[in-house]
Motif scaffolding. Structure first.
Motif, PDB file in Angstrom:
ATOM      1  N   LYS A 227      -1.150  49.668  34.573  1.00  0.00           N
ATOM      2  CA  LYS A 227      -0.779  48.460  35.302  1.00  0.00           C
ATOM      3  C   LYS A 227      -1.377  47.212  34.673  1.00  0.00           C
ATOM      4  O   LYS A 227      -1.248  46.112  35.215  1.00  0.00           O
ATOM      5  CB  LYS A 227      -1.224  48.583  36.765  1.00  0.00           C
ATOM      6  N   TYR A 228      -2.057  47.394  33.543  1.00  0.00           N
ATOM      7  CA  TYR A 228      -2.676  46.267  32.848  1.00  0.00           C
ATOM      8  C   TYR A 228      -1.781  45.821  31.694  1.00  0.00           C
ATOM      9  O   TYR A 228      -1.160  46.647  31.014  1.00  0.00           O
ATOM     10  CB  TYR A 228      -4.053  46.651  32.321  1.00  0.00           C
ATOM     11  N   THR A 229      -1.738  44.512  31.455  1.00  0.00           N
ATOM     12  CA  THR A 229      -0.872  43.945  30.427  1.00  0.00           C
ATOM     13  C   THR A 229      -1.698  43.123  29.448  1.00  0.00           C
ATOM     14  O   THR A 229      -2.473  42.248  29.862  1.00  0.00           O
ATOM     15  CB  THR A 229       0.212  43.040  31.044  1.00  0.00           C
ATOM     16  N   LEU A 230      -1.526  43.407  28.157  1.00  0.00           N
ATOM     17  CA  LEU A 230      -2.189  42.621  27.114  1.00  0.00           C
ATOM     18  C   LEU A 230      -1.340  41.385  26.838  1.00  0.00           C
ATOM     19  O   LEU A 230      -0.212  41.492  26.358  1.00  0.00           O
ATOM     20  CB  LEU A 230      -2.346  43.462  25.842  1.00  0.00           C
ATOM     21  N   SER A 231      -1.885  40.196  27.156  1.00  0.00           N
ATOM     22  CA  SER A 231      -1.083  38.975  27.032  1.00  0.00           C
ATOM     23  C   SER A 231      -1.377  38.179  25.773  1.00  0.00           C
ATOM     24  O   SER A 231      -0.509  37.446  25.291  1.00  0.00           O
ATOM     25  CB  SER A 231      -1.290  38.079  28.260  1.00  0.00           C
ATOM     26  N   ALA A 232      -2.573  38.289  25.194  1.00  0.00           N
ATOM     27  CA  ALA A 232      -2.894  37.540  23.975  1.00  0.00           C
ATOM     28  C   ALA A 232      -4.140  38.133  23.321  1.00  0.00           C
ATOM     29  O   ALA A 232      -4.976  38.762  23.987  1.00  0.00           O
ATOM     30  CB  ALA A 232      -3.125  36.060  24.292  1.00  0.00           C
ATOM     31  N   THR A 233      -4.241  37.955  21.993  1.00  0.00           N
ATOM     32  CA  THR A 233      -5.414  38.434  21.250  1.00  0.00           C
ATOM     33  C   THR A 233      -5.820  37.388  20.219  1.00  0.00           C
ATOM     34  O   THR A 233      -5.017  36.547  19.805  1.00  0.00           O
ATOM     35  CB  THR A 233      -5.125  39.763  20.517  1.00  0.00           C
ATOM     36  N   SER A 234      -7.054  37.434  19.800  1.00  0.00           N
ATOM     37  CA  SER A 234      -7.546  36.599  18.711  1.00  0.00           C
ATOM     38  C   SER A 234      -8.707  37.327  18.054  1.00  0.00           C
ATOM     39  O   SER A 234      -9.229  38.311  18.583  1.00  0.00           O
ATOM     40  CB  SER A 234      -7.980  35.217  19.216  1.00  0.00           C
ATOM     41  N   GLY A 235      -9.139  36.835  16.888  1.00  0.00           N
ATOM     42  CA  GLY A 235     -10.238  37.481  16.172  1.00  0.00           C
ATOM     43  C   GLY A 235     -11.002  36.483  15.333  1.00  0.00           C
ATOM     44  O   GLY A 235     -10.528  35.371  15.068  1.00  0.00           O
ATOM     45  N   SER A 236     -12.205  36.866  14.905  1.00  0.00           N
ATOM     46  CA  SER A 236     -13.040  35.964  14.126  1.00  0.00           C
ATOM     47  C   SER A 236     -14.026  36.752  13.270  1.00  0.00           C
ATOM     48  O   SER A 236     -14.548  37.783  13.692  1.00  0.00           O
ATOM     49  CB  SER A 236     -13.817  35.021  15.052  1.00  0.00           C
ATOM     50  N   HIS A 237     -14.271  36.234  12.042  1.00  0.00           N
ATOM     51  CA  HIS A 237     -15.310  36.790  11.175  1.00  0.00           C
ATOM     52  C   HIS A 237     -16.666  36.149  11.471  1.00  0.00           C
ATOM     53  O   HIS A 237     -17.711  36.752  11.226  1.00  0.00           O
ATOM     54  CB  HIS A 237     -14.969  36.545   9.698  1.00  0.00           C
ATOM     55  N   GLN A 238     -16.645  34.891  11.931  1.00  0.00           N
ATOM     56  CA  GLN A 238     -17.874  34.153  12.184  1.00  0.00           C
ATOM     57  C   GLN A 238     -18.358  34.475  13.588  1.00  0.00           C
ATOM     58  O   GLN A 238     -17.942  33.852  14.565  1.00  0.00           O
ATOM     59  CB  GLN A 238     -17.626  32.652  12.029  1.00  0.00           C
ATOM     60  N   VAL A 239     -19.215  35.455  13.698  1.00  0.00           N
ATOM     61  CA  VAL A 239     -19.658  35.899  15.019  1.00  0.00           C
ATOM     62  C   VAL A 239     -21.174  36.044  15.070  1.00  0.00           C
ATOM     63  O   VAL A 239     -21.829  36.321  14.062  1.00  0.00           O
ATOM     64  CB  VAL A 239     -19.008  37.248  15.402  1.00  0.00           C
ATOM     65  N   SER A 240     -21.694  35.831  16.251  1.00  0.00           N
ATOM     66  CA  SER A 240     -23.095  36.133  16.529  1.00  0.00           C
ATOM     67  C   SER A 240     -23.116  37.388  17.392  1.00  0.00           C
ATOM     68  O   SER A 240     -22.302  37.510  18.317  1.00  0.00           O
ATOM     69  CB  SER A 240     -23.767  34.980  17.276  1.00  0.00           C
ATOM     70  N   PRO A 241     -24.006  38.311  17.103  1.00  0.00           N
ATOM     71  CA  PRO A 241     -24.035  39.545  17.900  1.00  0.00           C
ATOM     72  C   PRO A 241     -24.396  39.255  19.347  1.00  0.00           C
ATOM     73  O   PRO A 241     -25.164  38.329  19.632  1.00  0.00           O
ATOM     74  CB  PRO A 241     -25.120  40.381  17.213  1.00  0.00           C
ATOM     75  N   PRO A 242     -23.855  40.016  20.300  1.00  0.00           N
ATOM     76  CA  PRO A 242     -24.230  39.847  21.706  1.00  0.00           C
ATOM     77  C   PRO A 242     -25.687  40.237  21.896  1.00  0.00           C
ATOM     78  O   PRO A 242     -26.270  40.956  21.071  1.00  0.00           O
ATOM     79  CB  PRO A 242     -23.283  40.806  22.432  1.00  0.00           C
TER      80      PRO A 242
END
Length: 278
Positions: free
Chosen positions: A169-184
């Motif tokens: 019942k869940y719908t994926l509406s948009a995605t994005s990505g990045s190489h420049q990340v800081s770890p959580p």
């Protein structure tokens, strides 16, 4: 709480013994355990071939990191009316890691690690997944580009089938990505999840039931030497809200941990207790 008393109570032995002693003992115990394991192994001599020497000398694959963001629409709940529920991040983590591991093993040297956090706005759940692995950076570029062009499900079809496929019942509406990340924080501060056998009722002499109380220990900001622990170390204890503790991500906690060189202990609130775990 009993857990906090257990972690910090040893410091009451003497006013001259700092709270930092507890962690030193833990580290010493772990080191002694490793030493005992090594001493307990039978001595064995090995004859190394030229090939094995070359393999041992080969440089380790570079560690790669990237981030994927998914915006997911959650189903409306009407019976009774209540706030929609987002997918559990543990499910996102496992399905992403398994699909990447199986589909792109040629790019990998070791396991894939996924740590996900999310923000909910009514029926919209925004998941940010921090993905790390040792291996070829081409994989990171491929999956980031797929996410940026909303083609994530073409690159990770099994993941999408399991999460958003028929029957979901869940719908994926948009995605994005990045190489420049800081770890959580859970990665950056080396957080480890454990459980403590906690007494259910502290006000009854006859109560013997216990439950597994979740807690996290994050030690990356904690000084590594005893001298620095005594002089500069602090302990920050965060007591969770009335619900499951979840993955550590509280900004105010970790900003102060970095500033104070603090050991962070996050403890689950007892109201998060599931009756099935008693």
């Amino acid at each position: 709480m009993v857990l906090i008393s257990t972690l910090l109570g040893a410091a009451q032995w003497s006013s001259r013994i700092p709270y930092t002693l507890i962690l030193v003992i833990v580290y010493a115990g772990a080191a002694c355990g490793q030493l005992n394991d090594q001493l307990g192994q039978p001595h064995r001599e090995e004859i190394l071939s030229a090939e094995s020497v070359h393999q041992q000398a080969a440089p380790r694959a570079k560690s790669q990191h990237f981030k994927q963001v998914q915006i997911v629409k959650a189903p409306v709940l009407t019976d009774p009316p209540r706030l929609p529920e987002c997918l559990k991040i543990s499910k996102i983590d496992k399905q992403l890691a398994d699909n990447i591991q199986d589909e792109y093993s040629a790019y990998l040297q070791g396991d894939v690690t996924v740590e996900t956090t999310y923000v909910q706005q009514i029926d919209e759940c925004t998941y940010s997944s921090y993905i790390s692995y040792d291996g070829d950076d081409q994989l990171a570029r491929l999956l980031v580009e797929a996410a940026r062009s909303n083609k994530l499900c073409k690159s990770l079809s099994r993941y999408c089938d399991n999460i958003f496929g028929s029957g979901s019942k869940y719908t994926l509406s948009a995605t994005s990505g990045s190489h420049q990340v800081s770890p959580p924080p859970v990665v950056e501060f080396n957080c480890t999840k454990s459980t403590y056998s906690q007494q259910l009722d502290h006000f009854s002499d006859t109560e013997s039931r216990v439950f597994d109380q979740v807690y996290w220990v994050c030690d990356a900001a904690w000084p590594t030497s005893h001298h620095k622990q005594v002089k500069h170390g602090h302990v920050i204890v965060f007591l969770g809200n009335e619900g499951p503790l979840g993955v550590p991500k509280q900004p105010i906690v970790f900003e102060n941990a970095r500033r104070l060189n603090a050991l962070v202990i996050l403890v689950e609130h007892r109201s998060a207790l599931n009756a099935d775990s008693v």
